[in-house]
Scaffold this active site. Structure first.
Site, PDB file in Angstrom:
ATOM      1  CG  HIS A  20      -0.371  -0.010   2.714  1.00  0.00           C
ATOM      2  ND1 HIS A  20       0.285   0.966   2.889  1.00  0.00           N
ATOM      3  CD2 HIS A  20      -0.512  -1.192   3.497  1.00  0.00           C
ATOM      4  CE1 HIS A  20       0.801   0.520   4.464  1.00  0.00           C
ATOM      5  NE2 HIS A  20       0.316  -0.693   4.515  1.00  0.00           N
ATOM      6  CG  HIS A  23       4.116  -1.648   2.469  1.00  0.00           C
ATOM      7  ND1 HIS A  23       2.927  -1.855   2.061  1.00  0.00           N
ATOM      8  CD2 HIS A  23       4.455  -1.780   3.742  1.00  0.00           C
ATOM      9  CE1 HIS A  23       2.327  -2.740   3.112  1.00  0.00           C
ATOM     10  NE2 HIS A  23       3.038  -2.668   4.145  1.00  0.00           N
ATOM     11  CB  CYS A 128       2.420  -8.314  18.536  1.00  0.00           C
ATOM     12  SG  CYS A 128       1.433  -7.609  17.126  1.00  0.00           S
ATOM     13  CB  CYS A 131       4.716  -5.991  15.932  1.00  0.00           C
ATOM     14  SG  CYS A 131       3.760  -4.587  16.190  1.00  0.00           S
ATOM     15  CB  CYS A 145      -0.290  -4.692  19.342  1.00  0.00           C
ATOM     16  SG  CYS A 145       1.068  -4.102  18.304  1.00  0.00           S
ATOM     17  CG  HIS A 148      -0.457  -5.314  14.315  1.00  0.00           C
ATOM     18  ND1 HIS A 148       0.820  -4.937  14.539  1.00  0.00           N
ATOM     19  CD2 HIS A 148      -0.238  -5.378  12.980  1.00  0.00           C
ATOM     20  CE1 HIS A 148       1.639  -4.608  13.652  1.00  0.00           C
ATOM     21  NE2 HIS A 148       1.070  -5.038  12.334  1.00  0.00           N
ATOM     22  CE  LYS A 297       2.205   1.589   9.938  1.00  0.00           C
ATOM     23  NZ  LYS A 297       2.656   0.205  10.677  1.00  0.00           N
ATOM     24  CE  LYS A 300      -4.213  -3.721   1.538  1.00  0.00           C
ATOM     25  NZ  LYS A 300      -3.955  -4.024   0.080  1.00  0.00           N
TER      26      LYS A 300
HETATM   27  N1  MSP Z   1       9.655  -7.026   7.555  1.00  0.00           N
HETATM   28  C1  MSP Z   1       9.516  -6.165   8.394  1.00  0.00           C
HETATM   29  C2  MSP Z   1      10.728  -5.108   8.038  1.00  0.00           C
HETATM   30  C3  MSP Z   1      12.336  -5.776   8.135  1.00  0.00           C
HETATM   31  S1  MSP Z   1      13.522  -5.024   7.751  1.00  0.00           S
HETATM   32  C4  MSP Z   1      14.932  -5.938   7.876  1.00  0.00           C
HETATM   33  C5  MSP Z   1       8.464  -5.018   8.288  1.00  0.00           C
HETATM   34  N2  MSP Z   1       7.799  -4.957   7.176  1.00  0.00           N
HETATM   35  S2  MSP Z   1       6.377  -4.207   6.792  1.00  0.00           S
HETATM   36  O1  MSP Z   1       6.069  -4.583   5.689  1.00  0.00           O
HETATM   37  O2  MSP Z   1       5.601  -4.277   7.937  1.00  0.00           O
HETATM   38  O3  MSP Z   1       6.634  -2.728   7.095  1.00  0.00           O
HETATM   39  C6  MSP Z   1       7.807  -2.502   6.184  1.00  0.00           C
HETATM   40  C7  MSP Z   1       7.999  -0.834   6.095  1.00  0.00           C
HETATM   41  O4  MSP Z   1       6.644  -0.205   5.789  1.00  0.00           O
HETATM   42  C8  MSP Z   1       8.321  -0.290   7.567  1.00  0.00           C
HETATM   43  O5  MSP Z   1       9.353   0.480   7.445  1.00  0.00           O
HETATM   44  C9  MSP Z   1       7.007   0.280   7.805  1.00  0.00           C
HETATM   45  O6  MSP Z   1       7.292   1.402   8.723  1.00  0.00           O
HETATM   46  C10 MSP Z   1       6.541   0.835   6.459  1.00  0.00           C
HETATM   47  N3  MSP Z   1       5.383   1.280   6.607  1.00  0.00           N
HETATM   48  C11 MSP Z   1       4.086   0.498   6.756  1.00  0.00           C
HETATM   49  N4  MSP Z   1       2.931   1.355   6.944  1.00  0.00           N
HETATM   50  C12 MSP Z   1       3.514   2.663   6.857  1.00  0.00           C
HETATM   51  C13 MSP Z   1       2.760   3.771   6.546  1.00  0.00           C
HETATM   52  N5  MSP Z   1       1.238   3.971   6.865  1.00  0.00           N
HETATM   53  N6  MSP Z   1       3.328   4.944   6.496  1.00  0.00           N
HETATM   54  C14 MSP Z   1       4.917   4.899   6.332  1.00  0.00           C
HETATM   55  N7  MSP Z   1       5.646   3.725   6.391  1.00  0.00           N
HETATM   56  C15 MSP Z   1       4.850   2.564   6.762  1.00  0.00           C
HETATM   57  O7  MSP Z   1       8.127  -4.125   9.207  1.00  0.00           O
END
Ligand code: MSP
Length: 515
Positions: A20, A23, A128, A131, A145, A148, A297, A300
């Site tokens: 999304h 990411h 969690c 996370c 959490c 979540h 935030k 999904k």
């Molecule tokens: N798999 C772990 C990261 C491992 S790095 C060795 C993870 N994955 S995640 O898919 O949940 O998130 C990846 C990144 O996306 C994180 O940096 C997270 O902060 C970012 N984001 C997910 N949703 C977000 C927003 N709404 N806004 C900005 N970034 C956010 O965590």
């Protein structure tokens, strides 16, 4: 000797779902920084990838009635498509299920064990799965959490291997209090130092209740905790344990770009692991804020995730990239809104930049038959041209300082000061008035040369943000090859050759009408 590699990483994303906007935010910012460094002539290594082990992925696959490997193989291409649609120029893409990752992760963990950094114990506490993190009561809000709220917190009691994380509180405090660039922005650094001062517990680094992960090499009924596995993508992808020559050349990372929710893992656990093996630490960890929707935030799990494709179809990849960098102050939380995006796109890209390109190229066609005249001689340059050129030099300096401070938002603002200056220069010199009188012919040539040259320099300067439009403009200005394969060596005023053919075309950023 050539300068060291500039190595930048994004987080590796959990593939329990498709990407999304939240990411894509971190990946787009990373891409912009890397493109800028390449223009500076740096040898860049830009890494992204996917985090495929752990319970979250396992459970997702089970819900779909697939094996976790089948599921990840099916969904990873959906991520690649989005990066492609956003013109992300990563040099490598690592999946944690690849052998080139799994093997060296075992080597790393074995090395920790051999140094007595790991021992067997029992973990009793909260977890969690959203996370993939151990939690304490203090982390929860109403027993849930906060990131979540739709998932239940789990109670674990398992025999686990532990990493002696507690040893590293002092060295980490020392690092973050003596090196401002080690962790940015400043507020986040203070937050981590504050937490470190409360002391650290040892960390459980293995799980036994499921097997979707990398086995602990000396005790294969355990799999390595997914974060201990995932963080190592940054080293495995550049040859740790396999290609010492590459590892020495590329490691340490210059920047780990991450979101603020995963700061603890990156700024505490990861450096402690590296310290335990006497490996160099990343130069900078930069934590972005959250992209929010309605003050929450975007995610999904709260059903607020919007696919980048939904915006790219209206704004294009360039409009997308520019908006998020320009409108959300980098490092802070920021709200996404459709209206905000339309107005930013129209004001900066359609009007200030796009119209300027159309106006200038149309005038060159109409008044000069599309052919550039000789550049102005020294005595033909007036105060107005000196002002325009100075605006360019200042913008270049400010863009550089902004990227050094890891602020693409400031860099975008700085670059646009030059675009605006070029617009005011057009009004000031009014080529259409000069064109009315043949005795002004040379002056008309001079101002149109200057404006066309300004467009060429904009194409270079803006290319990290809006690579497609920059390339189209570069080509229309009769320039060879790809703007992205040039460096700022080409950013000297007067680079356009006499006789260059300039072509006009469709608006680079057609206006979007608000509904
Ligand atoms: N798999 C772990 C990261 C491992 S790095 C060795 C993870 N994955 S995640 O898919 O949940 O998130 C990846 C990144 O996306 C994180 O940096 C997270 O902060 C970012 N984001 C997910 N949703 C977000 C927003 N709404 N806004 C900005 N970034 C956010 O965590």
């Amino acid at each position: 000797m050539s300068e060291a590699v500039f190595y930048l990483t994004t987080p590796i994303y959990y593939v329990n779902d498709v990407p999304h906007l939240g990411h894509a935010y971190c990946t787009v910012a990373s891409d912009i920084v890397c493109r800028y460094r390449r223009l500076q002539g740096r040898d860049v290594h830009f890494l992204t990838g996917t985090d495929e082990h752990g319970e979250k992925i396992l459970r997702t696959a089970q819900e779909k009635g697939m094996s976790p490997k089948e599921w990840t193989d099916e969904i990873v291409p959906r991520w690649l498509e989005v990066w492609d649609a956003l013109d992300i120029t990563n040099d490598d893409f690592i999946r944690t299920t690849e052998e080139r990752h799994e093997k060296p992760v075992q080597t790393f963990v074995q090395a920790l064990y051999d140094k007595d950094e790991i021992y067997l114990g029992t973990y009793r506490g909260l977890y969690c799965v959203g996370c993939e993190a151990f939690k304490t009561e203090d982390d929860l809000v109403d027993g849930r959490c906060p990131l979540h709220p739709n998932r239940d917190i789990e109670h674990l009691e398992e025999d686990n291997y532990f990493f002696r994380l507690s040893k590293y509180a002092e060295p980490l405090i020392e690092r973050y209090t003596s090196n401002e660039r080690a962790l940015m922005p400043e507020g986040r650094r203070n937050e981590i130092v504050g937490k470190l001062r409360q002391g650290l517990d040892d960390l459980s680094i293995s799980r036994v209740s499921f097997d979707w992960g990398i086995p602990i090499p000396w005790d294969e009924k355990h799999v390595i905790y997914v974060w201990i596995d995932a963080l190592q993508n940054y080293t495995t992808a550049v040859g740790y344990g396999q290609d010492p020559e590459m590892f020495d050349r590329v490691w340490p990372a210059n920047v780990h770009m991450i979101g603020k929710d995963i700061l603890w893992f990156h700024s505490v656990i990861w450096p402690a692991m590296l310290m335990a093996l006497d490996l160099p630490l990343p130069e900078t960890i930069f934590a972005t804020g959250f992209l929010q929707i309605g003050g929450e935030k975007m995610s999904k799990s709260t059903l607020t995730g919007i696919s980048p494709h939904d915006l790219i179809s209206t704004f294009g990849s360039d409009g997308y990239r520019y908006y998020f960098m320009r409108d959300i102050s980098f490092g802070q939380d920021g709200e996404f809104s459709w209206e905000g995006m339309v107005s930013r796109y129209n004001a900066d890209l359609a009007n200030d930049f796009g119209n300027l390109v159309s106006r200038v190229s149309t005038m060159v066609k109409r008044y000069l038959n599309g052919t550039l005249p000789a550049p102005p001689r020294g005595d033909e340059v007036t105060e107005a041209e000196r002002g325009l050129r100075a605006a360019f030099e200042n913008a270049m300096d400010d863009v550089e300082a902004s990227f050094d401070a890891i602020s693409p938002t400031q860099a975008a603002k700085a670059a646009f000061t030059f675009v605006r200056k070029a617009n005011s220069y057009v009004e000031e010199v009014a080529p259409w008035s000069l064109a009315k009188d043949e005795s002004n012919r040379r002056r008309l040539e001079v101002v149109l040369y200057e404006l066309t040259e300004a467009l060429r320099l904009m194409s270079l300067m803006l290319s990290p943000f809006i690579p497609r439009a920059a390339q189209e403009l570069w080509t229309r200005l009769g320039q060879e090859g790809e703007v992205a394969s040039h460096t700022f060596e080409a950013a000297r005023w007067g680079g356009l050759a006499e006789g260059t053919k300039i072509v006009t075309g469709e608006p680079l950023f057609p206006r979007i009408e608000e509904e």
